[in-house]
Design an enzyme around this catalytic site. Structure first.
Site, short mmCIF file in Angstrom:
data_model
loop_
_atom_site.label_atom_id
_atom_site.label_comp_id
_atom_site.label_asym_id
_atom_site.label_seq_id
_atom_site.Cartn_x
_atom_site.Cartn_y
_atom_site.Cartn_z
N GLU A 197 0.83 -1.21 0.00
CA GLU A 197 0.00 0.00 0.00
C GLU A 197 0.87 1.26 0.00
O GLU A 197 0.36 2.38 0.14
CB GLU A 197 -0.94 0.00 1.22
CG GLU A 197 -2.18 -0.85 1.04
CD GLU A 197 -1.90 -2.32 0.74
OE1 GLU A 197 -1.16 -2.96 1.51
OE2 GLU A 197 -2.40 -2.83 -0.27
N ASN A 281 -0.92 -7.78 -3.79
CA ASN A 281 -1.63 -6.98 -4.79
C ASN A 281 -0.70 -6.02 -5.52
O ASN A 281 0.32 -5.61 -4.98
CB ASN A 281 -2.74 -6.17 -4.09
CG ASN A 281 -2.17 -5.22 -3.06
OD1 ASN A 281 -1.73 -5.66 -2.00
ND2 ASN A 281 -2.14 -3.93 -3.34
N ASP A 323 -7.56 -5.42 -4.54
CA ASP A 323 -6.62 -5.71 -3.46
C ASP A 323 -6.70 -7.16 -3.00
O ASP A 323 -6.58 -7.46 -1.81
CB ASP A 323 -6.85 -4.76 -2.26
CG ASP A 323 -5.85 -4.99 -1.13
OD1 ASP A 323 -4.67 -5.21 -1.43
OD2 ASP A 323 -6.26 -4.97 0.05
O1 LIG Z 1 0.42 -5.48 0.52
C1 LIG Z 1 1.05 -5.60 1.59
O2 LIG Z 1 2.28 -5.44 1.66
C2 LIG Z 1 0.29 -5.99 2.79
C3 LIG Z 1 0.89 -6.20 4.01
C4 LIG Z 1 0.12 -6.62 5.11
C5 LIG Z 1 0.89 -6.88 6.38
O3 LIG Z 1 2.11 -6.92 6.28
O4 LIG Z 1 0.35 -7.05 7.45
C6 LIG Z 1 -1.29 -6.82 4.92
C7 LIG Z 1 -1.79 -6.58 3.62
N1 LIG Z 1 -1.03 -6.17 2.61
C8 LIG Z 1 -3.18 -6.82 3.31
O5 LIG Z 1 -3.58 -6.63 2.15
C9 LIG Z 1 -4.04 -7.31 4.29
O6 LIG Z 1 -5.21 -7.61 4.01
C10 LIG Z 1 -3.55 -7.49 5.61
C11 LIG Z 1 -4.20 -7.89 6.77
C12 LIG Z 1 -3.26 -7.87 7.73
C13 LIG Z 1 -3.41 -8.22 9.15
O7 LIG Z 1 -2.38 -8.45 9.78
O8 LIG Z 1 -4.54 -8.28 9.63
N2 LIG Z 1 -2.07 -7.48 7.21
C14 LIG Z 1 -2.22 -7.24 5.90
#
Ligand SMILES: O=C(O)c1cc(C(=O)O)c2c(n1)C(=O)C(=O)c1cc(C(=O)O)[nH]c1-2
Length: 595
Positions: A197, A281, A323
């Protein structure tokens, strides 16, 4: 409700019975190389290289789990989401906390043996997209391996907590962080980055477990030489074949800030000598900024651990619109398909489909929906291509209503389990839909690069989560339990024919693995987003352990103290979780249970 609910029929949330006496009801099994697996211990979050999260222990079972009692608890004093799986080896339980990523070694009477506090940079907290979580550490040959939010891979001596080495692998200034649990294979610690993101470029790196030295880097985007695509690369489908697709499937230079981070789960097949994982994503979310397939985001890779070279790849969805990170777990099992025994990997994807793939070749054998899906029309099994629904495509200044599943998918990172005794996959998951509106996105290093306003809400039925038992051979649901909130915890299946999971409204539950009947529940201090594990001490006494401590993306409204009036907060998740603060407050605590 979603207009094209293509989920297989699920008559009721109350568990229909699985035919008794028809058990195990199919021939699926974990690969033979797991037979040597040591069940008393739990050395890595996924339990084993096949990522089955299955324990052969049966002291705690269907008949006596109702008598399960709290043995002791341990407070971390921290308030972010506690997602890590505890690890147990010999007589010691090891846990890593969310930021600042303290590691504790605890004896089985609950006493503290040692603690290790890394000097973690504070700024990393502002870079993480979805709370400052950590999913766990790994124990191998007397050493512990884990990552810190500020991009350090660390090895400790397990007996003492002494730091053996610490290697910086990512760059906070570019928005990189790390939340994933490493996998250790053939003397290599495999680690990946977060920051999809923030316009980060995704990678998987291998470090020497003895020295911490960087051995190879496999980028998710860019020219073949960066992605470690070479002579041996044999993707199954035509759309994944061609030179330098990781660069040419993007507008010029956009692959450099295109996401495809590697923040989820890895599996390994020692017989095929292949490591499996998926990439996140593409960035930004607003698809108008990145025409093209955006390879190799949302892609399953099979790589050689020795040099990282790619053997096959399958892009689950070219040009992601919602996403739907492809980072979820790959469960390696051997099962019959059309009368033939196949080595497969099973992936419950965020896009709402459970993929069964031949893990030798990357061929998709089946892909069936486990939640309501209305933005795609299934996978064409001849071409491997996802059929997208035209009028559900978001873009700049355009709002698309009622997208199912929502951005966190039918299932996010919360990993499923597989029991060879029932032949079923147990999936903790979500039931969420969303409205999505495309906005401007400007890349500034180390700042959010999203270009999308999102509002999430409960999917059809009104419940926001479910726990589902899935038959990978039939490709259909066997039973499913509705939960009010997304089921954001991991799960474990055991030879006692029970499964465990936790809820965001503070219940830790045990179900009958065959029928889904609730056998036991315990009210913990804070909502659960952790991963349960089970193990036994030297006298053969079995324990179950789990962190409570709500947070992660779904729990950010509580762990981050966000204002419920702003539904777009936490990238739109707050809108779906406005009532969570009435059910739980924050605070991390380890719970250990025994009979
Ligand atoms: O695109 C990324 O680099 C990234 C990292 C992370 C993360 O490191 O926790 C999440 C997500 N995306 C993501 O899309 C997501 O739904 C998500 C949920 C969580 C969580 O710990 O609940 N981390 C992340």
């Amino acid at each position: 409700a979603c207009s094209q609910d293509s989920a297989p029929p699920n008559p009721d949330s109350s568990p229909p019975s699985v035919a008794q006496g028809n058990y195990p009801h199919n021939n699926s099994s974990p690969p033979t190389w797991l037979e040597a697996d040591e069940d008393g211990q739990w050395t890595m979050p996924a339990k084993n290289y096949a990522s089955t999260r299955y324990s052969g222990l049966s002291q705690i079972n269907r008949d006596n789990v109702k008598d399960l009692k709290l043995a002791w608890t341990f407070s971390t004093g921290l308030t972010p989401g506690h997602e890590a799986a505890p690890v147990f080896v010999d007589d010691t339980l090891y846990v890593v906390t969310p930021y600042p990523n303290t590691v504790y070694a605890l004896a089985l009477d609950g006493s503290k043996k040692w603690e290790y506090k890394p000097d973690t940079h504070q700024e990393s907290q502002g870079m993480a997209c979805c709370d400052v979580v950590n999913r766990g550490l790994v124990h191998v040959n007397g050493k512990l391996f884990f990552n810190t939010l500020d991009n350090h891979a660390i090895a400790l001596e397990a007996d003492t907590g002494k730091e053996l080495w610490k290697t910086k692998v990512g760059d906070l200034q570019r928005g990189e962080t790390m939340t994933m649990a490493p996998l250790v294979v053939k003397g290599k610690m495999l680690v990946g980055n977060s920051g999809g993101e923030m316009g980060v470029r995704g990678w998987l790196k291998a470090l020497d477990t003895e020295t911490g030295e960087l051995l190879w880097t496999a980028y998710s985007t860019g020219p073949d030489k960066d992605v470690l695509i070479g002579e041996e690369f044999r993707p199954f489908y035509a759309q994944d074949q061609g030179k330098d697709l990781g660069a040419s499937s993007w507008p010029p230079e956009m692959w450099k800030i295109g996401g495809g981070t590697v923040w989820g789960w890895l599996s390994y097949d020692p017989e095929l000598d292949l490591v499996y994982y998926g990439t996140g994503n593409p960035g930004p979310w607003n698809p108008d900024f990145r025409p093209g397939d955006n390879k190799w985001t949302l892609t399953v890779f099979a790589r050689r651990p020795d040099d990282g070279s790619a053997i096959w790849a399958y892009q689950i969805e070219p040009h992601d619109l919602y996403d739907y990170d492809g980072v979820n777990e790959s469960l390696l099992i051997d099962m019959p398909f059309n009368g033939e025994q196949r080595k497969v990997l099973v992936r419950p994807e965020r896009n709402g489909h459970v993929y069964v793939m031949d893990r030798t070749s990357g061929e998709v054998l089946s892909a069936n929906t486990y939640v309501p899906v209305n933005v795609t029309d299934g996978v064409d099994l001849k071409t491997g291509q996802m059929r997208k629904v035209k009028d559900k495509q978001p873009g700049t200044n355009r709002t698309v209503h009622n997208i199912c599943p929502a951005a966190p998918g039918g299932k996010d990172w919360q990993p499923s389990a597989y029991s060879p005794r029932t032949g079923l996959i147990y999936m903790p998951h979500n039931n969420l839909c969303m409205d999505m509106h495309g906005t401007q996105a400007n890349y500034i290093a180390g700042t959010p690069y999203v270009g999308s306003d999102v509002k999430m809400f409960a999917g059809p039925g009104g419940h926001r989560g479910a726990y589902t038992a899935w038959d990978p051979v039939a490709g259909s649901k066997v039973w499913s339990i509705k939960e009010e909130f997304p089921v954001w915890s991991g799960t474990v299946a055991t030879a006692g024919d029970i499964v465990f999971y936790g809820t965001m409204d503070r219940w830790f539950k045990a179900l009958d693995a065959k029928t889904g009947e609730l056998l036991w529940k315990y009210r913990v201090g804070s909502g659960i987003v952790g991963q349960p594990v089970t193990f036994q001490d030297k006298d053969g006494k079995q324990y179950v352990a789990i962190f409570s401590g709500v947070g992660g993306w779904s729990g950010a409204i509580v762990s981050g103290g966000l204002d419920a009036r702003d539904g777009t907060a936490a990238l739109g998740f707050v809108n779906a979780m406005k009532d969570l603060p009435q059910h739980t407050d924050k605070g991390g605590q380890l719970y250990v249970f025994s009979l």
